[in-house]
Design a protein around this motif. Structure first.
Motif, PDB file in Angstrom:
ATOM      1  N   TYR A   1      21.805 -16.424  27.324  1.00 18.61           N
ATOM      2  CA  TYR A   1      20.878 -17.699  27.097  1.00 18.61           C
ATOM      3  C   TYR A   1      22.531 -18.767  26.564  1.00 18.61           C
ATOM      4  O   TYR A   1      22.986 -19.672  26.429  1.00 18.61           O
ATOM      5  N   LEU A   2      22.956 -18.516  25.440  1.00 18.09           N
ATOM      6  CA  LEU A   2      24.385 -18.876  24.646  1.00 18.09           C
ATOM      7  C   LEU A   2      24.853 -18.989  25.368  1.00 18.09           C
ATOM      8  O   LEU A   2      26.677 -19.658  24.897  1.00 18.09           O
TER       9      LEU A   2
ATOM     10  N   LEU B   1      28.244 -24.148  19.239  1.00 16.33           N
ATOM     11  CA  LEU B   1      27.435 -23.738  19.993  1.00 16.33           C
ATOM     12  C   LEU B   1      25.860 -23.511  20.166  1.00 16.33           C
ATOM     13  O   LEU B   1      25.459 -24.093  21.367  1.00 16.33           O
TER      14      LEU B   1
ATOM     15  N   ASN C   1      23.976 -26.965  19.622  1.00 14.61           N
ATOM     16  CA  ASN C   1      24.004 -27.665  20.803  1.00 14.61           C
ATOM     17  C   ASN C   1      22.939 -27.349  21.815  1.00 14.61           C
ATOM     18  O   ASN C   1      22.636 -27.805  22.437  1.00 14.61           O
ATOM     19  N   LYS C   2      22.691 -25.598  22.047  1.00 15.75           N
ATOM     20  CA  LYS C   2      22.135 -25.298  22.665  1.00 15.75           C
ATOM     21  C   LYS C   2      20.634 -25.311  21.970  1.00 15.75           C
ATOM     22  O   LYS C   2      19.179 -24.959  23.162  1.00 15.75           O
TER      23      LYS C   2
ATOM     24  N   TYR D   1      11.173 -25.438  25.968  1.00 16.63           N
ATOM     25  CA  TYR D   1      12.824 -23.654  26.137  1.00 16.63           C
ATOM     26  C   TYR D   1      11.239 -22.972  26.217  1.00 16.63           C
ATOM     27  O   TYR D   1      10.505 -21.822  26.155  1.00 16.63           O
TER      28      TYR D   1
END
Length: 80
Positions: free
Chosen positions: A29-30, A50, A53-54, A76
């Protein structure tokens, strides 16, 4: 007073927020490798830019330090 951030705890809460069971799901996912995620935990360092941001729809106080309650939005859903 400096705040100590526990990267393993952050990873655990991120997985919980995203309804992921495995580290490999979060890593995907990242957009990083499973080994990178493992290294973040081992070194207690993480790419905060990172991650944040996600995870912008999750309560950051809960995500980073585990205080409060998670504010997890329905967007989500497990996407992998």
């Amino acid at each position: 007073m400096d705040t100590f951030l526990d990267v393993s705890g952050i990873v655990k809460r991120a997985k919980q927020a995203l309804n992921f069971k495995k580290d490999s799901e979060l890593a995907s996912y990242l957009g990083v490798s499973r080994a990178t995620l493992s290294n973040w935990c081992a070194r207690n360092r993480i790419d905060f830019h990172l991650l944040l941001n996600k995870m912008r729809d999750v309560d950051l106080n809960w995500l980073l330090v585990g205080k409060g309650t998670p504010d997890i939005k329905p967007s989500y859903a497990k996407a992998i």
